[in-house]
Write an enzyme that holds these catalytic residues in place. Structure first.
Site, PDB file in Angstrom:
ATOM      1  CG  HIS A 191      59.546  57.704  23.664  1.00  0.00           C
ATOM      2  ND1 HIS A 191      58.454  57.454  24.458  1.00  0.00           N
ATOM      3  CD2 HIS A 191      59.970  58.941  23.969  1.00  0.00           C
ATOM      4  CE1 HIS A 191      58.247  58.503  25.232  1.00  0.00           C
ATOM      5  NE2 HIS A 191      59.152  59.410  24.963  1.00  0.00           N
ATOM      6  CD  GLU A 434      56.561  65.496  29.764  1.00  0.00           C
ATOM      7  OE1 GLU A 434      56.640  65.097  28.598  1.00  0.00           O
ATOM      8  OE2 GLU A 434      57.284  65.071  30.680  1.00  0.00           O
ATOM      9  CG  ASP A 458      54.300  62.276  27.495  1.00  0.00           C
ATOM     10  OD1 ASP A 458      53.712  61.225  27.175  1.00  0.00           O
ATOM     11  OD2 ASP A 458      55.508  62.317  27.785  1.00  0.00           O
ATOM     12  CB  CYS A 505      61.502  70.046  24.201  1.00  0.00           C
ATOM     13  SG  CYS A 505      60.711  69.371  25.661  1.00  0.00           S
TER      14      CYS A 505
END
Ligand code: PEP
Ligand code: MG
Length: 583
Positions: A191, A434, A458, A505
């Site tokens: 992240h 995910e 993920d 996304c």
């Protein structure tokens, strides 16, 4: 000049003076001083040396008293290093002859010793390197009187070099002053990398040990396009990079012309370009790049940036700001995806000893902490009265999780209605795909949702059993792995059959290498980092859907990610070259 190769995670180039945030996060006030200040610096250094010696002796005595002489002797190495006249001489020389500040002289000298020890191929001396680093840390701590650097209080432009930056620390980087950053650890899907892209700060991670080769104040280049960090570049290199900075600026300006044209393929198929955001302040950048909506609002960053637990009003305030700024365009608000590498102010990483990515993160954490989840659901519903708001649940892997989340959403709606508060009772509900479980069971999930969004960051890590933030397995973390591609294909097909809107996304979607493949697989809603919108849109406008379908078909016959990437890159190059010839 020294060059290091890492993982390029946020594009762009940064050239500037380095600010080193090592494990302890010290920052030097100056690295050079006036010749007239040398006496004072030497005095400061000597005082720090004495102070550290006193502290180490106190530690030795207390450990000896509690655990015995054997343990107290651990401090002997530190004390003998401190007492070594050569150390004092070397540091004093750097201050008096090179006009280094006390901090800089300590750091350069001790790191020089450490390098020397490491090169001697002697296990005993290699171990002593830790003593040297420890001594450096103690001396700097005494000299600077500081603990970890406060990132939000920079006062000049720097390139941040750190052992690690957590996503929480990264969001606090002041974009006016941080030109770029580079870290020793971290992986492509972490992240920290995603935040850097969102903040448009060029970044390279996973460089391995390089901080011992650099001192704060050294000029450094961070090449976020190629994953390079160049320390103390020579003049020719600097010139080459300055030229590239200028070329980049021109390219960005050219792409800016695409802002108001649609992402439409040559054969007239309309592609929706949406943006991923972490904070409301990113919405102007989204609109500026021509975003048609927000396809992923990572709301957990409200927690990462906070010092106290956000209330329902805090949530609502942030969502309302985004919805109003987007002026009727859709806004997909993802519920809290906390946990793993996204820890809030009150979460301690050590609380969970097992692999946090497989633990109580994301929707699991929300469902287990309703005092966290309920206020958020209420805030999202309240914001739904202001515009086109959609709610999305992350990391769904079982039907029970989805049904429970929907039930809680329904309860929040009833509560608001009973209180006479407006909300959209027909708010579209979606999930992120995910986990392999969600992709495998997609035909069931599509019956329960209005839309889905594929979270490749993920999905890759869970499909391939590769930690998204671990540079040691970065080679295996591949969006183009055939296993990942099959799950994407399967998800898109199921969504189409069920007439459920599908978007993506994950970072894969922001990478131009994969645009044609994804269009060929049937993707029509792309949610990307705001800065990637123009480039991806430009590709959409240069291709036809049958052309992309042929590419997808060919890709699915291939075995190796590397082979697939090379093929997709060559197809992309061919498209770009053909259109350049035509224009
Ligand atoms: C993803 O996993 O692809 C995703 C978009 O979510 P995050 O990166 O926030 O985990
Ligand atoms: Mg995710």
């Amino acid at each position: 000049m020294q060059q290091f190769k890492g993982i390029a995670v946020s594009p762009g180039l940064a050239i500037g003076e380095s600010l080193i945030i090592d494990n302890e996060g010290f920052r030097f006030p100056h690295h050079l001083v006036l010749p007239t200040a040398a006496d004072g610096e030497v005095r400061r250094f000597m005082e720090a040396l004495d102070e550290v010696a006193v502290a180490i002796r106190a530690s030795r005595d207390s450990v000896t008293q509690q655990l015995g002489e054997r343990y107290g002797a651990i401090f002997a190495a530190h004390l003998s290093l401190l007492a070594d006249p050569r150390l004092r001489e070397d540091i004093e020389k750097r201050i008096r002859e090179d006009f280094y500040s006390a901090e800089y002289a300590v750091s350069r000298t001790l790191r020089g010793y450490a390098d020397h020890f490491l090169k001697m191929d002697n296990a005993y001396l290699a171990e002593r390197v830790h003593d040297i680093y420890d001594l450096e840390r103690r001396l700097l701590q005494t000299l600077t009187g500081r603990q970890r650097e406060d990132f939000s209080r920079l006062d000049k432009q720097v390139v941040v070099l750190a052992h690690n930056l957590t996503p929480g620390e990264t969001v606090h980087l002041d974009r006016r002053f941080v030109l770029g950053f580079a870290t020793e650890i971290g992986g492509a899907g972490g992240h920290t990398a995603i935040v850097a892209q969102g903040m448009e700060i060029p970044a390279v991670v996973g460089l391995g040990q390089f901080l011992s080769n650099v001192s704060s104040g050294d000029v450094v280049i961070v090449d976020g396009d190629q994953g390079l960090v160049i320390l103390r570049p020579d003049e020719a290199t600097l010139q080459r990079y300055r030229k590239r900075v200028e070329q980049r600026r021109v390219a960005v300006e050219r792409l800016q012309d695409l802002r108001d044209v649609p992402a439409e393929t040559l054969d007239g198929v309309r592609i929706k370009m949406l943006a991923n955001i972490e904070f409301p302040y990113e919405t102007p950048a989204c609109l500026d790049r021509g975003a048609e909506g927000i396809g992923l609002y990572r709301t957990e960053f409200l927690y990462l940036a906070a010092k106290v637990e956000p209330t329902e009003e805090d949530h609502y305030g942030a969502y309302a700001e985004v919805v109003r700024a987007m002026k009727g365009r859709p806004v997909v608000i993802r519920t809290l995806d906390l946990g793993a590498d996204k820890l809030g102010f009150n979460q301690d990483k050590r609380e969970e000893d097992c692999n946090p990515f497989l633990g109580l993160r994301s929707i699991r954490l929300a469902l287990a902490n309703l005092q966290l989840f309920r206020p958020q659901l209420r805030a999202i519903l309240r914001a739904s009265a202001l515009g086109d708001v959609r709610v999305m649940f992350p990391l769904i892997s079982t039907m029970d999780e989805l049904l429970r989340a929907k039930q809680l959403l329904g309860e929040a709606m009833d509560e608001l209605s009973a209180e006479g508060i407006d909300c959209n009772r027909e708010i579209p509900v979606g999930i992120m795909i995910e986990s392999p479980a969600a992709a495998v069971m997609i035909d069931r999930f599509v019956r329960e949702i209005d839309f889905l969004s594929i979270g490749t960051n993920d999905l890759i890590q869970y499909t391939l059993a590769v930690d998204r933030g671990n540079p040691a397995v970065n080679d295996l973390y591949q969006a183009s792995d055939p296993a990942v591609l099959r799950l994407i294909q399967r998800t898109l097909e199921a969504a189409e059959q069920a007439d459920v809107q599908a978007s993506m996304c994950g970072q894969m979607c922001s990478d131009p290498t994969y645009t044609m493949l994804l269009l060929g697989l049937g993707l029509r809603h792309l949610s990307v980092a705001p800065s990637s919108i123009p480039e991806i849109k430009e590709i959409c406008r240069k291709v036809t859907i049958p052309q992309c379908q042929a590419i997808a078909e060919q890709t699915l016959t291939m075995q190796r990610p590397r082979e697939i990437d090379a093929y997709l890159k060559s197809e992309l190059k061919a498209v770009t070259a053909a259109s350049d010839r035509g224009s």
